[in-house]
Design a protein around this motif. Structure first.
Motif, PDB file in Angstrom:
ATOM      1  N   THR A   3     -22.698  -8.267  25.737  1.00  0.00           N
ATOM      2  CA  THR A   3     -22.402  -8.600  24.349  1.00  0.00           C
ATOM      3  C   THR A   3     -23.405  -9.625  23.858  1.00  0.00           C
ATOM      4  OG1 THR A   3     -20.852 -10.305  25.047  1.00  0.00           O
ATOM      5  CG2 THR A   3     -19.935  -8.132  24.561  1.00  0.00           C
ATOM      6  N   LYS A   4     -23.847  -9.445  22.630  1.00  0.00           N
ATOM      7  CA  LYS A   4     -24.845 -10.320  22.035  1.00  0.00           C
ATOM      8  C   LYS A   4     -24.150 -11.570  21.491  1.00  0.00           C
ATOM      9  CE  LYS A   4     -28.515 -10.229  18.601  1.00  0.00           C
ATOM     10  NZ  LYS A   4     -29.159  -9.464  17.548  1.00  0.00           N
ATOM     11  N   LYS A   5     -24.656 -12.737  21.811  1.00  0.00           N
ATOM     12  CA  LYS A   5     -24.114 -14.001  21.316  1.00  0.00           C
ATOM     13  C   LYS A   5     -24.749 -14.304  19.969  1.00  0.00           C
ATOM     14  CE  LYS A   5     -21.944 -15.231  25.162  1.00  0.00           C
ATOM     15  NZ  LYS A   5     -20.592 -15.519  25.351  1.00  0.00           N
ATOM     16  N   VAL A   6     -23.893 -14.478  18.957  1.00  0.00           N
ATOM     17  CA  VAL A   6     -24.368 -14.726  17.600  1.00  0.00           C
ATOM     18  C   VAL A   6     -23.599 -15.906  17.025  1.00  0.00           C
ATOM     19  CG1 VAL A   6     -24.498 -13.769  15.269  1.00  0.00           C
ATOM     20  CG2 VAL A   6     -24.939 -12.308  17.225  1.00  0.00           C
ATOM     21  N   ASN A   7     -24.299 -16.824  16.387  1.00  0.00           N
ATOM     22  CA  ASN A   7     -23.660 -17.909  15.661  1.00  0.00           C
ATOM     23  C   ASN A   7     -23.445 -17.412  14.234  1.00  0.00           C
ATOM     24  OD1 ASN A   7     -22.856 -20.193  14.314  1.00  0.00           O
ATOM     25  ND2 ASN A   7     -24.346 -21.535  15.296  1.00  0.00           N
ATOM     26  N   CYS A   8     -22.234 -16.946  13.959  1.00  0.00           N
ATOM     27  CA  CYS A   8     -21.937 -16.298  12.684  1.00  0.00           C
ATOM     28  C   CYS A   8     -22.164 -17.213  11.485  1.00  0.00           C
ATOM     29  CB  CYS A   8     -20.505 -15.778  12.667  1.00  0.00           C
ATOM     30  SG  CYS A   8     -20.230 -14.444  13.851  1.00  0.00           S
ATOM     31  N   GLN A   9     -21.897 -18.508  11.632  1.00  0.00           N
ATOM     32  CA  GLN A   9     -22.063 -19.431  10.517  1.00  0.00           C
ATOM     33  C   GLN A   9     -23.515 -19.512  10.065  1.00  0.00           C
ATOM     34  OE1 GLN A   9     -20.310 -23.030  12.047  1.00  0.00           O
ATOM     35  NE2 GLN A   9     -18.432 -22.645  10.903  1.00  0.00           N
ATOM     36  N   ILE A  10     -24.444 -19.284  10.967  1.00  0.00           N
ATOM     37  CA  ILE A  10     -25.860 -19.386  10.627  1.00  0.00           C
ATOM     38  C   ILE A  10     -26.474 -18.011  10.366  1.00  0.00           C
ATOM     39  CG2 ILE A  10     -28.128 -20.080  11.500  1.00  0.00           C
ATOM     40  CD1 ILE A  10     -26.667 -22.266  13.099  1.00  0.00           C
ATOM     41  N   GLU A  11     -26.251 -17.076  11.271  1.00  0.00           N
ATOM     42  CA  GLU A  11     -26.960 -15.805  11.228  1.00  0.00           C
ATOM     43  C   GLU A  11     -26.328 -14.753  10.324  1.00  0.00           C
ATOM     44  OE1 GLU A  11     -28.299 -14.454  15.107  1.00  0.00           O
ATOM     45  OE2 GLU A  11     -27.910 -16.457  15.891  1.00  0.00           O
ATOM     46  N   CYS A  12     -25.051 -14.898  10.000  1.00  0.00           N
ATOM     47  CA  CYS A  12     -24.374 -13.872   9.197  1.00  0.00           C
ATOM     48  C   CYS A  12     -24.096 -14.346   7.758  1.00  0.00           C
ATOM     49  CB  CYS A  12     -23.075 -13.459   9.870  1.00  0.00           C
ATOM     50  SG  CYS A  12     -23.305 -12.725  11.507  1.00  0.00           S
ATOM     51  N   VAL A  13     -24.926 -15.250   7.254  1.00  0.00           N
ATOM     52  CA  VAL A  13     -24.721 -15.790   5.910  1.00  0.00           C
ATOM     53  C   VAL A  13     -24.780 -14.679   4.861  1.00  0.00           C
ATOM     54  CG1 VAL A  13     -25.630 -17.388   4.191  1.00  0.00           C
ATOM     55  CG2 VAL A  13     -25.621 -18.028   6.595  1.00  0.00           C
ATOM     56  N   ASN A  14     -25.673 -13.731   5.042  1.00  0.00           N
ATOM     57  CA  ASN A  14     -25.838 -12.635   4.077  1.00  0.00           C
ATOM     58  C   ASN A  14     -25.077 -11.377   4.475  1.00  0.00           C
ATOM     59  OD1 ASN A  14     -27.580 -14.141   2.416  1.00  0.00           O
ATOM     60  ND2 ASN A  14     -29.277 -13.714   3.791  1.00  0.00           N
ATOM     61  N   GLY A  15     -24.172 -11.499   5.429  1.00  0.00           N
ATOM     62  CA  GLY A  15     -23.392 -10.355   5.901  1.00  0.00           C
ATOM     63  C   GLY A  15     -23.484 -10.257   7.414  1.00  0.00           C
ATOM     64  N   CYS A  16     -22.501  -9.612   7.999  1.00  0.00           N
ATOM     65  CA  CYS A  16     -22.426  -9.490   9.449  1.00  0.00           C
ATOM     66  C   CYS A  16     -23.607  -8.688   9.983  1.00  0.00           C
ATOM     67  CB  CYS A  16     -21.113  -8.828   9.849  1.00  0.00           C
ATOM     68  SG  CYS A  16     -20.885  -8.745  11.631  1.00  0.00           S
ATOM     69  N   ILE A  17     -24.256  -9.220  11.024  1.00  0.00           N
ATOM     70  CA  ILE A  17     -25.404  -8.521  11.595  1.00  0.00           C
ATOM     71  C   ILE A  17     -25.016  -7.639  12.780  1.00  0.00           C
ATOM     72  CG2 ILE A  17     -27.046 -10.268  10.832  1.00  0.00           C
ATOM     73  CD1 ILE A  17     -27.101 -11.347  13.701  1.00  0.00           C
ATOM     74  N   LEU A  18     -23.769  -7.777  13.263  1.00  0.00           N
ATOM     75  CA  LEU A  18     -23.330  -6.979  14.405  1.00  0.00           C
ATOM     76  C   LEU A  18     -22.596  -5.703  14.006  1.00  0.00           C
ATOM     77  CD1 LEU A  18     -22.077  -9.737  16.867  1.00  0.00           C
ATOM     78  CD2 LEU A  18     -24.233  -8.500  16.911  1.00  0.00           C
ATOM     79  N   GLY A  19     -22.128  -5.637  12.789  1.00  0.00           N
ATOM     80  CA  GLY A  19     -21.408  -4.453  12.323  1.00  0.00           C
ATOM     81  C   GLY A  19     -20.111  -4.236  13.074  1.00  0.00           C
ATOM     82  N   GLU A  20     -19.920  -3.046  13.622  1.00  0.00           N
ATOM     83  CA  GLU A  20     -18.683  -2.692  14.325  1.00  0.00           C
ATOM     84  C   GLU A  20     -18.500  -3.448  15.634  1.00  0.00           C
ATOM     85  OE1 GLU A  20     -16.187  -0.751  13.197  1.00  0.00           O
ATOM     86  OE2 GLU A  20     -17.316  -0.670  11.327  1.00  0.00           O
ATOM     87  N   GLU A  21     -19.565  -4.035  16.179  1.00  0.00           N
ATOM     88  CA  GLU A  21     -19.481  -4.776  17.435  1.00  0.00           C
ATOM     89  C   GLU A  21     -19.042  -6.221  17.223  1.00  0.00           C
ATOM     90  OE1 GLU A  21     -23.217  -4.446  19.430  1.00  0.00           O
ATOM     91  OE2 GLU A  21     -23.224  -2.272  19.288  1.00  0.00           O
ATOM     92  N   CYS A  22     -18.836  -6.619  15.993  1.00  0.00           N
ATOM     93  CA  CYS A  22     -18.470  -7.996  15.676  1.00  0.00           C
ATOM     94  C   CYS A  22     -17.104  -8.349  16.267  1.00  0.00           C
ATOM     95  CB  CYS A  22     -18.441  -8.206  14.168  1.00  0.00           C
ATOM     96  SG  CYS A  22     -18.009  -9.884  13.690  1.00  0.00           S
ATOM     97  N   PRO A  23     -17.004  -9.472  16.996  1.00  0.00           N
ATOM     98  CA  PRO A  23     -15.720  -9.868  17.569  1.00  0.00           C
ATOM     99  C   PRO A  23     -14.742 -10.384  16.516  1.00  0.00           C
ATOM    100  CG  PRO A  23     -17.385 -11.520  18.052  1.00  0.00           C
ATOM    101  CD  PRO A  23     -18.079 -10.369  17.395  1.00  0.00           C
ATOM    102  N   ASN A  24     -15.203 -10.629  15.313  1.00  0.00           N
ATOM    103  CA  ASN A  24     -14.346 -11.172  14.256  1.00  0.00           C
ATOM    104  C   ASN A  24     -13.829 -10.094  13.296  1.00  0.00           C
ATOM    105  OD1 ASN A  24     -14.708 -13.872  15.166  1.00  0.00           O
ATOM    106  ND2 ASN A  24     -16.720 -13.865  14.204  1.00  0.00           N
ATOM    107  N   GLN A  25     -13.925  -8.828  13.660  1.00  0.00           N
ATOM    108  CA  GLN A  25     -13.487  -7.734  12.792  1.00  0.00           C
ATOM    109  C   GLN A  25     -12.010  -7.831  12.435  1.00  0.00           C
ATOM    110  OE1 GLN A  25     -14.844  -5.207  11.077  1.00  0.00           O
ATOM    111  NE2 GLN A  25     -16.875  -5.951  11.608  1.00  0.00           N
ATOM    112  N   THR A  26     -11.187  -8.361  13.324  1.00  0.00           N
ATOM    113  CA  THR A  26      -9.754  -8.467  13.038  1.00  0.00           C
ATOM    114  C   THR A  26      -9.508  -9.381  11.852  1.00  0.00           C
ATOM    115  OG1 THR A  26      -9.534 -10.247  14.648  1.00  0.00           O
ATOM    116  CG2 THR A  26      -9.052  -8.023  15.410  1.00  0.00           C
ATOM    117  N   TYR A  27     -10.335 -10.389  11.691  1.00  0.00           N
ATOM    118  CA  TYR A  27     -10.158 -11.330  10.595  1.00  0.00           C
ATOM    119  C   TYR A  27     -10.598 -10.754   9.259  1.00  0.00           C
ATOM    120  CZ  TYR A  27      -9.728 -14.442  14.555  1.00  0.00           C
ATOM    121  OH  TYR A  27      -9.344 -15.018  15.742  1.00  0.00           O
ATOM    122  N   VAL A  28     -11.483  -9.769   9.267  1.00  0.00           N
ATOM    123  CA  VAL A  28     -11.967  -9.165   8.029  1.00  0.00           C
ATOM    124  C   VAL A  28     -10.821  -8.496   7.287  1.00  0.00           C
ATOM    125  CG1 VAL A  28     -13.475  -7.392   7.068  1.00  0.00           C
ATOM    126  CG2 VAL A  28     -14.313  -8.865   8.886  1.00  0.00           C
TER     127      VAL A  28
END
Length: 67
Positions: A3-28
């Motif tokens: 699994t790719k480690k991503v800092n969502c607060q920094i890297e996903c400012v313009n939208g999720c970069i992981l798409g369906e692999e995002c661990p935070n999909q439940t919160y969406v």
């Protein structure tokens, strides 16, 4: 697969970069449901209650270990 480690607060400012692999999909879904079913007036009321609660809390002192 690793699994790719991503800092969502920094890297996903313009939208999720992981798409369906995002661990935070439940919160969406929860967030979309909250935004869709809660009026703006109610959200502003909730924010004001939280702000007033924060203002009435006693100050939190931080004492360093070394003086």
């Amino acid at each position: 697969m690793e699994t790719k480690k991503v800092n969502c607060q920094i890297e996903c400012v313009n939208g999720c970069i992981l798409g369906e692999e995002c661990p935070n999909q439940t919160y969406v879904k929860e967030t979309a449901n909250f935004i869709e079913n809660t009026s703006l007036d109610k959200m502003l009321e909730m924010a004001e209650i939280a702000r007033l609660k924060k203002l009435t809390e006693p100050p939190k002192w931080v004492i360093p270990d070394e003086l």
